[in-house]
Design an enzyme around this catalytic site. Structure first.
Site, PDB file in Angstrom:
ATOM      1  N   ASP A   6       0.871  -1.176   0.000  1.00  0.00           N
ATOM      2  CA  ASP A   6       0.000   0.000   0.000  1.00  0.00           C
ATOM      3  C   ASP A   6       0.913   1.233   0.000  1.00  0.00           C
ATOM      4  O   ASP A   6       2.130   1.109   0.152  1.00  0.00           O
ATOM      5  CB  ASP A   6      -0.899  -0.011   1.246  1.00  0.00           C
ATOM      6  CG  ASP A   6      -1.828   1.193   1.316  1.00  0.00           C
ATOM      7  OD1 ASP A   6      -2.352   1.596   0.263  1.00  0.00           O
ATOM      8  OD2 ASP A   6      -2.012   1.755   2.418  1.00  0.00           O
ATOM      9  N   SER A   7       0.291   2.402  -0.097  1.00  0.00           N
ATOM     10  CA  SER A   7       1.078   3.635   0.002  1.00  0.00           C
ATOM     11  C   SER A   7       1.624   3.827   1.414  1.00  0.00           C
ATOM     12  O   SER A   7       2.552   4.595   1.622  1.00  0.00           O
ATOM     13  CB  SER A   7       0.194   4.831  -0.352  1.00  0.00           C
ATOM     14  OG  SER A   7      -0.846   4.956   0.597  1.00  0.00           O
ATOM     15  N   TYR A  38      -0.940   8.287  -2.280  1.00  0.00           N
ATOM     16  CA  TYR A  38      -1.041   7.910  -3.690  1.00  0.00           C
ATOM     17  C   TYR A  38      -2.243   8.583  -4.378  1.00  0.00           C
ATOM     18  O   TYR A  38      -2.296   8.679  -5.599  1.00  0.00           O
ATOM     19  CB  TYR A  38      -1.239   6.388  -3.803  1.00  0.00           C
ATOM     20  CG  TYR A  38       0.023   5.549  -3.818  1.00  0.00           C
ATOM     21  CD1 TYR A  38       1.277   6.078  -3.494  1.00  0.00           C
ATOM     22  CD2 TYR A  38      -0.043   4.198  -4.155  1.00  0.00           C
ATOM     23  CE1 TYR A  38       2.415   5.275  -3.503  1.00  0.00           C
ATOM     24  CE2 TYR A  38       1.088   3.387  -4.179  1.00  0.00           C
ATOM     25  CZ  TYR A  38       2.314   3.936  -3.853  1.00  0.00           C
ATOM     26  OH  TYR A  38       3.431   3.142  -3.879  1.00  0.00           O
ATOM     27  N   GLY A  39      -3.216   8.981  -3.563  1.00  0.00           N
ATOM     28  CA  GLY A  39      -4.534   9.345  -4.095  1.00  0.00           C
ATOM     29  C   GLY A  39      -4.598  10.512  -5.060  1.00  0.00           C
ATOM     30  O   GLY A  39      -5.563  10.662  -5.787  1.00  0.00           O
ATOM     31  N   CYS A  69      -4.313  -1.697  -1.864  1.00  0.00           N
ATOM     32  CA  CYS A  69      -4.428  -0.264  -2.115  1.00  0.00           C
ATOM     33  C   CYS A  69      -5.483  -0.052  -3.204  1.00  0.00           C
ATOM     34  O   CYS A  69      -5.299  -0.520  -4.338  1.00  0.00           O
ATOM     35  CB  CYS A  69      -3.066   0.263  -2.581  1.00  0.00           C
ATOM     36  SG  CYS A  69      -3.112   1.991  -3.085  1.00  0.00           S
ATOM     37  N   THR A  71      -6.256   2.627  -4.695  1.00  0.00           N
ATOM     38  CA  THR A  71      -5.770   3.540  -5.735  1.00  0.00           C
ATOM     39  C   THR A  71      -4.948   2.784  -6.780  1.00  0.00           C
ATOM     40  O   THR A  71      -5.163   2.939  -7.984  1.00  0.00           O
ATOM     41  CB  THR A  71      -4.933   4.664  -5.077  1.00  0.00           C
ATOM     42  OG1 THR A  71      -5.707   5.250  -4.034  1.00  0.00           O
ATOM     43  CG2 THR A  71      -4.542   5.715  -6.069  1.00  0.00           C
ATOM     44  N   GLU A 151      -2.191   8.450   8.105  1.00  0.00           N
ATOM     45  CA  GLU A 151      -0.720   8.368   8.121  1.00  0.00           C
ATOM     46  C   GLU A 151      -0.131   9.284   9.195  1.00  0.00           C
ATOM     47  O   GLU A 151       0.951   9.014   9.716  1.00  0.00           O
ATOM     48  CB  GLU A 151      -0.136   8.745   6.749  1.00  0.00           C
ATOM     49  CG  GLU A 151      -0.406   7.732   5.644  1.00  0.00           C
ATOM     50  CD  GLU A 151       0.224   6.364   5.887  1.00  0.00           C
ATOM     51  OE1 GLU A 151       1.321   6.285   6.461  1.00  0.00           O
ATOM     52  OE2 GLU A 151      -0.423   5.363   5.504  1.00  0.00           O
ATOM     53  N   CYS A 183     -10.955   2.743   0.055  1.00  0.00           N
ATOM     54  CA  CYS A 183      -9.519   2.966   0.318  1.00  0.00           C
ATOM     55  C   CYS A 183      -9.189   2.179   1.577  1.00  0.00           C
ATOM     56  O   CYS A 183      -9.962   2.192   2.548  1.00  0.00           O
ATOM     57  CB  CYS A 183      -9.273   4.455   0.536  1.00  0.00           C
ATOM     58  SG  CYS A 183      -7.664   4.843   1.264  1.00  0.00           S
ATOM     59  N   THR A 184      -8.042   1.513   1.571  1.00  0.00           N
ATOM     60  CA  THR A 184      -7.736   0.598   2.681  1.00  0.00           C
ATOM     61  C   THR A 184      -7.394   1.326   3.985  1.00  0.00           C
ATOM     62  O   THR A 184      -7.313   0.700   5.039  1.00  0.00           O
ATOM     63  CB  THR A 184      -6.588  -0.353   2.288  1.00  0.00           C
ATOM     64  OG1 THR A 184      -5.473   0.441   1.812  1.00  0.00           O
ATOM     65  CG2 THR A 184      -7.027  -1.316   1.207  1.00  0.00           C
ATOM     66  N   HIS A 185      -7.218   2.643   3.921  1.00  0.00           N
ATOM     67  CA  HIS A 185      -7.036   3.402   5.166  1.00  0.00           C
ATOM     68  C   HIS A 185      -8.378   3.625   5.890  1.00  0.00           C
ATOM     69  O   HIS A 185      -8.404   3.873   7.083  1.00  0.00           O
ATOM     70  CB  HIS A 185      -6.439   4.787   4.874  1.00  0.00           C
ATOM     71  CG  HIS A 185      -4.969   4.789   4.567  1.00  0.00           C
ATOM     72  ND1 HIS A 185      -4.465   4.434   3.348  1.00  0.00           N
ATOM     73  CD2 HIS A 185      -3.896   5.115   5.334  1.00  0.00           C
ATOM     74  CE1 HIS A 185      -3.136   4.562   3.364  1.00  0.00           C
ATOM     75  NE2 HIS A 185      -2.766   4.967   4.562  1.00  0.00           N
TER      76      HIS A 185
END
Ligand code: DGL
Length: 267
Positions: A6-7, A38-39, A69, A71, A151, A183-185
């Site tokens: 992922d980012s 990354y978005g 991810c 994105t 993040e 989004c995985t976040h």
């Protein structure tokens, strides 16, 4: 060993689901925090980042890759699958469509798909869902600040998170009853999202992504006491990544830095 990337730390929400259903699966995780988020990046850049990361995994001998991810999945999956022909690559968007269809088969859903700007701009989720459920009314919404907030270590109760959630989604309250975390976040912010949208069913594509990975890999032979090895790498600063990862995973992990980006070879 499978590679998961992922980012940043968002893909750890996918690692959690993989570990629930494949507890003995060895994993190498890469969080590209030096280049996150990354978005807002263009497709060419995202393909190039994905290529470097998958090349790193290949040098480590992985047998499959999970793009944890949304994105990367919505912009780079097809191209990288062609380039790494023969290496199973699992994305998060197709499993997200599957999970939405499964829920729609049980309930009358009015869904909203939330994700990064690049994912929404790609239109991939909406296109694939329309192929399966042509009559469904789907809302989509970009929520570009959520991943950087995660993040930065902001949690559900942080006023900045609740403020952003209000701004992005308050007008949809009462219009939608299901929310797809594209989004995985975003699974890290379900409390804040629930506060804004009220009675809502969350669809976390990480669950279906882990299932897709298991189907690809098949059952691994294991003996009692067999424990998975999980290696964590980041392109950014390992200490900060490790601190966040510990909060998300609820356990300690040691993180190594991998900075050899651009060359595609491992350290
Ligand atoms: N977690 C990622 C996703 O699923 C990337 C978010 C970002 O870096 O902007 O889209």
């Amino acid at each position: 060993m499978i590679g998961v990337f992922d980012s940043g730390v968002g893909g750890l929400t996918v690692v959690q689901e993989i570990r629930k259903i494949m507890p003995t699966q060895d994993i190498i995780y890469f969080g590209d925090t030096a280049r996150a988020p990354y978005g807002g990046k263009d497709t060419e850049t995202l393909i190039s980042h994905g290529r470097e990361i998958i090349s790193f995994f290949v040098s480590k001998g992985v047998k499959a890759v999970v793009m944890a991810c949304g994105t990367s999945s919505s912009t780079s999956f097809e191209q990288l699958k062609r380039e790494f022909d023969g290496l199973p690559i699992i994305d998060t968007i197709r499993p997200a469509v599957l999970a939405t269809c499964e829920l729609a088969a049980q309930k009358d859903i009015k869904p909203v798909f939330i994700a990064t700007s690049a994912t929404i701009k790609s239109g991939l989720f909406a296109r694939l869902l329309a192929q399966k459920l042509p009559d469904i009314k789907l809302y989509t919404r970009a929520c570009p600040l959520f991943a950087p907030m995660a993040e930065a270590g902001l949690g559900n109760n942080n006023p900045l998170v609740t403020f952003a959630a209000e701004n992005y989604l308050a007008d949809l309250k009462g219009k939608v009853n299901a929310l797809i975390l594209g989004c995985t976040h975003y699974p890290l912010f379900t409390d804040a999202l629930g506060e804004v949208l009220g009675d809502i069913i969350f669809i976390n594509p990480a669950v279906a992504t882990a299932r897709a990975a298991k189907e690809q890999l098949g059952a691994r032979q294991c003996t009692e006491g067999d424990k998975a090895i999980i290696e964590y790498y980041t392109s950014g600063e390992p200490e900060g990544f490790g601190d966040l990862a510990r909060v998300i995973l609820g356990e300690g992990c040691s993180v190594e830095q991998w900075k050899n980006l651009g060359g595609g070879t491992s350290q």
